[in-house]
Structures are given as structure tokens and as C-alpha cells.
Design an enzyme around this catalytic site. Structure first.
Site, PDB file in Angstrom:
ATOM      1  N   THR A  58      11.332  45.993  28.699  1.00 47.34           N
ATOM      2  CA  THR A  58      10.859  46.475  30.005  1.00 47.34           C
ATOM      3  C   THR A  58      11.911  46.327  31.081  1.00 47.34           C
ATOM      4  OG1 THR A  58       8.573  46.015  29.446  1.00 47.34           O
ATOM      5  CG2 THR A  58       9.102  46.080  31.786  1.00 47.34           C
ATOM      6  N   TYR A  72       4.835  52.634  31.163  1.00 51.56           N
ATOM      7  CA  TYR A  72       6.198  53.091  31.467  1.00 51.56           C
ATOM      8  C   TYR A  72       6.928  53.247  30.137  1.00 51.56           C
ATOM      9  CZ  TYR A  72       6.526  48.152  30.601  1.00 51.56           C
ATOM     10  OH  TYR A  72       6.371  46.912  30.013  1.00 51.56           O
ATOM     11  N   SER A 105      11.218  45.147  22.095  1.00 56.81           N
ATOM     12  CA  SER A 105      11.460  43.945  21.275  1.00 56.81           C
ATOM     13  C   SER A 105      10.461  43.810  20.124  1.00 56.81           C
ATOM     14  CB  SER A 105      11.429  42.693  22.147  1.00 56.81           C
ATOM     15  OG  SER A 105      10.117  42.400  22.578  1.00 56.81           O
ATOM     16  N   THR A 138       9.918  41.399  26.360  1.00 58.57           N
ATOM     17  CA  THR A 138       9.208  40.114  26.438  1.00 58.57           C
ATOM     18  C   THR A 138       8.306  39.868  25.224  1.00 58.57           C
ATOM     19  OG1 THR A 138       7.415  41.161  27.684  1.00 58.57           O
ATOM     20  CG2 THR A 138       9.207  40.140  28.962  1.00 58.57           C
ATOM     21  N   ASP A 139       7.987  40.910  24.476  1.00 61.22           N
ATOM     22  CA  ASP A 139       7.034  40.729  23.375  1.00 61.22           C
ATOM     23  C   ASP A 139       7.501  39.704  22.351  1.00 61.22           C
ATOM     24  OD1 ASP A 139       5.556  44.079  22.933  1.00 61.22           O
ATOM     25  OD2 ASP A 139       5.624  42.664  24.612  1.00 61.22           O
ATOM     26  N   LYS A 211       4.689  34.072  25.331  1.00 60.66           N
ATOM     27  CA  LYS A 211       4.072  35.073  26.199  1.00 60.66           C
ATOM     28  C   LYS A 211       2.562  34.930  26.087  1.00 60.66           C
ATOM     29  CE  LYS A 211       4.157  40.070  27.191  1.00 60.66           C
ATOM     30  NZ  LYS A 211       4.803  41.369  26.847  1.00 60.66           N
ATOM     31  N   GLU A 331      -8.035  18.966   7.667  1.00 55.50           N
ATOM     32  CA  GLU A 331      -8.978  20.019   7.260  1.00 55.50           C
ATOM     33  C   GLU A 331      -8.864  20.389   5.781  1.00 55.50           C
ATOM     34  OE1 GLU A 331     -11.080  20.441  10.731  1.00 55.50           O
ATOM     35  OE2 GLU A 331     -11.360  21.493   8.827  1.00 55.50           O
TER      36      GLU A 331
HETATM   37  N1  DGL Z   1       7.863  46.983  24.459  1.00 53.43           N
HETATM   38  C1  DGL Z   1       7.767  45.636  25.026  1.00 53.43           C
HETATM   39  C2  DGL Z   1       9.018  44.842  24.646  1.00 53.43           C
HETATM   40  O1  DGL Z   1      10.093  45.447  24.566  1.00 53.43           O
HETATM   41  C3  DGL Z   1       7.677  45.708  26.513  1.00 53.43           C
HETATM   42  C4  DGL Z   1       7.329  44.414  27.095  1.00 53.43           C
HETATM   43  C5  DGL Z   1       8.428  43.847  27.986  1.00 53.43           C
HETATM   44  O2  DGL Z   1       9.631  43.934  27.689  1.00 53.43           O
HETATM   45  O3  DGL Z   1       8.027  43.228  28.992  1.00 53.43           O
HETATM   46  O4  DGL Z   1       8.914  43.634  24.427  1.00 53.43           O
END
Ligand code: DGL
Length: 374
Positions: A58, A72, A105, A138-139, A211, A331
Site C-alpha cells: 500500500t 486502491y 505482500s 502490511t499483510d 497486523k 491439552e
Molecule cells: N495488498 C496488501 C499488501 O501488500 C495491502 C496492504 C498494505 O500494504 O497495507 O500487504
């Protein structure tokens, strides 16, 4: 790749003379032994040389309208353009961009992870590189950060950074996140702290950060809190990473060419045992079972997991809860089944650690020590 201006003997003499006379020479690459500045207080003479790697996400995204904060196109803006969009960075560091990937990502895999890690390691070995910032979606930034934290062999700062909104959006967070990431990577106090993640004014250890929300800018959390803050140009640390990283680990990215296949099977009411069989058929050397609660395994899943173990596949009981530790032999009788448990690692982090652990051993007792150590 353009190289930073090398500091030659004459420059060193000039620098020494100018410092003696109080005249700072701008734009000289810092000497590796430059006295540490006050936390986060870069100065003209001591600007660090930072390489900013682009991988997409992003932070490299663009929306159709300024009101598109969560809808986006990701991974479309080149890293040099991202850097140029934050001219303030030039005041705190000498930076160069390098595009390694241009992907979301979610598209990272073992091959891309290894490629990124090897390039980072190569750059870190260059004496005129003081630190590295990796712009990243961020993923899966948390998996990349943990992987680099475990495999890089350098004390130089490596900071992963992303954003939750594209640069075209109202309230875009990428520009400040990138500025802060460069500040942290330039700060002598960031040396020796492992791979760091900088987002939303916070500095997290790559080991713990995860995240926690699909669209909010404060999505990144560590269960025990951030290591510190970056604010008003200052890098402030209040905690240190508790587990071994970078120079203290048994892995070296430059000696890794392949990662063993480790599958994650997510547990839920009515989970199908076929998901375990499929992982085994796909060649998994370990299955991280993202179990309910404290690593609880449904009665109809015990035998399929035992059968996988009997075929030589390691079984790791993790938890889908997102917090706590999985207690061994609580467990399930792990000793009896020859199974493993995670410490506090989330399933996606346990996958990274198990893949690395399996490059060293397939002995359950040794593997359990590694899970508890890192
Ligand atoms: N497609 C997600 C990624 O590249 C977008 C999320 C982001 O980068 O915030 O991880």
C-alpha cells in the site's frame, strides 16, 4: 546501483580538520565509528547512508480518489517516486532507492523471502551503507520482519515499513511512516536491536509485531508493546528485544538457499481432517496446527495428526487466539505423541521459525528448544 560517495583519505583529513575548526562538511558519508548522536538527532556531518528497498504494498499504492483509503491499487508507485514524495527525508539521511519487487505482500513466498533477505545482506556488507529501510505491504510484513530478525548477520539497523492508506488518500500515513523509518534506521541507538518495524509513530521488534486490523492505521501491535516511539525527529527506546536475533542466532541468510515446506492448518468447529492429509501430500515437513484456545485439538483431529506424525511430519500445536503461550502436555500428551508446541508465536510466525529450525534438525527435542528460544 549508484554507490554512496566513498569517504577517501583526503575527505577524512578534511573532515577531521573541519570538525576541529567547527566547520561541518555536509554530505560526507559518516564514518562507521562516528560517535553516536543524541537519540534521533541527525546532524549534517553525520547523516547516515540509508538504502530504501521497494517491494510494493500500500505504501506504493494509489487510489482513484482521495477518499479511497481502503480501496486502491497496491504496488504501483516506484520506490524512487515514493522517496521523492517525502523531500524531508533528504534532511536526515543520504538515501538511495532500489526496487526489489513490486508486489502485494500477500504474494510473498519462500523464494521471494530468500531473495529479499540475500539482497539486504549484500547491501549490509557494503561499508558505505549504514542501514536499510524496506518498504513492504502490511499483510505479511510481520513474517518478513521475523525472518530477517532470525537470519541477518549484521548489527546495522534494518527497518521494515508500510502504510495502511495509499499516498493518494486523505490522511495518508505512508509519508510519515517512511520518514520515521529512515530516522530509526539512521539512529545509532537502533544498532543491535534486530529487525525493526516502524509504523504509526511506534518502533516494534520484528519478532513480536503483528497486523491486527484490516484497515486502521493503528493496526500494528506487539503483545508486550512497542520497543519505543519515533516522534518529532527523535528515536526513543524504552525496551529491548528479549529473544536472540541477527548476530545471536544459528541461521545465516547467506547460507540458506531453500526453506522446508511448513503448512499452517487452521482449526475451527468441523475442521476437515483432509486438510492435514493435503498438507502431508503437498510435502509439508511440519504442520503448524492453529488450534483453538490453548492449542486444543478436536477428538476427530487427533488421529489424523498422529498419522501425519507417523509419516515423519512434525506437528506443532499453535493457537488461533492471537495471544498467550501454548502449554506443553496440557491439552494434549505432546511427549507421548512426539508433538511440539509454540511459545507465544502466532501460527504465521511459527511457520517461519519451524522452516528455519528444520534446516538445522528434525529431532523433536531440539526443535522444541528452538521454538522456546526464539
Ligand atoms: N495488498 C496488501 C499488501 O501488500 C495491502 C496492504 C498494505 O500494504 O497495507 O500487504
Amino acid at each position: 546501483m549508484k554507490r554512496f560517495a566513498r569517504l577517501n583519505t583526503l575527505s577524512v583529513l578534511l573532515l577531521a580538520a573541519s570538525l576541529a575548526t567547527g566547520v561541518a562538511h555536509a554530505q560526507l558519508a559518516p564514518s562507521a565509528s562516528a560517535a553516536p548522536t543524541q537519540a534521533g538527532a541527525p546532524s549534517e556531518a553525520r547523516k547516515a547512508n540509508i538504502v530504501i528497498i521497494g517491494t510494493g504494498g500500500t505504501i506504493a499504492g494509489a487510489g482513484a480518489a482521495a477518499t479511497n483509503t481502503a480501496a486502491y491499487q497496491s504496488a504501483v508507485v516506484p520506490v524512487d517516486k515514493i522517496i521523492a514524495s517525502v523531500p524531508e527525508i533528504a534532511k536526515i539521511a543520504n538515501v538511495k532507492g532500489e526496487q526489489v519487487f513490486q508486489i502485494g505482500s500477500e504474494s510473498f513466498n519462500n523464494e521471494r523471502l530468500l531473495k529479499l533477505g540475500k539482497r539486504v545482506s549484500e547491501l549490509l556488507r557494503q561499508p558505505d551503507v549504514d542501514g536499510i529501510v524496506i518498504t513492504h505491504g502490511t499483510d505479511t510484513i510481520e513474517e518478513t520482519a521475523y525472518f530477517l530478525n532470525l537470519t541477518l548477520k549484521s548489527d546495522k539497523p534494518v527497518v521494515v515499513v508500510g502504510s495502511m492508506r495509499p499516498g493518494t488518500a486523505l490522511g495518508a500515513d505512508g509519508a510519515l511512516n517512511l520518514y520515521d523509518a529512515v530516522l530509526v534506521a539512521s539512529s545509532p541507538e537502533s544498532r543491535g536491536k534486530g529487525t525493526l518495524a516502524v509504523l504509526n509513530d511506534e518502533i516494534h521488534t520484528g519478532r513480536d509485531v503483528t497486523k491486527t486490523n484490516t484497515f486502521k492505521v493503528e493496526t500494528f501491535r506487539s503483545p508486550f508493546g512497542p520497543l519505543g516511539y519515533v516522534v518529532e525527529g527523535r528515536t526513543l527506546y524504552f525496551r529491548l528485544p528479549a529473544r536472540p536475533h541477527t548476530m545471536q542466532t544459528e541461521w545465516d541468510i547467506d547460507k540458506l538457499d531453500k526453506l522446508p515446506e511448513v503448512a499452517v492448518v487452521y482449526a475451527y468447529g468441523n475442521v476437515n481432517p483432509a486438510s492435514v492429509d493435503a498438507a502431508v501430500k503437498n510435502g509439508a515437513k511440519a504442520i503448524v496446527y492453529a488450534a483453538t484456545g490453548n492449542g486444543s485439538v478436536g477428538d476427530y483431529m487427533v488421529e489424523p495428526l498422529k498419522a501425519a506424525r507417523a509419516k515423519g511430519v512434525q506437528i506443532v500445536r499453535a493457537s488461533r487466539t492471537g495471544g498467550g503461550v501454548v502449554i506443553r502436555n496440557a491439552e494434549q500428551p505432546d511427549d507421548k505423541y512426539d508433538w511440539l508446541v509454540t511459545d507465544d508465536q502466532l501460527p504465521q510466525k511459527a511457520r517461519i521459525l519451524m522452516a528455519l529450525a528444520l534446516t538445522k534438525t528434525n529431532d523433536t527435542k531440539e526443535l522444541q528448544k528452538i521454538l522456546w528460544k526464539y
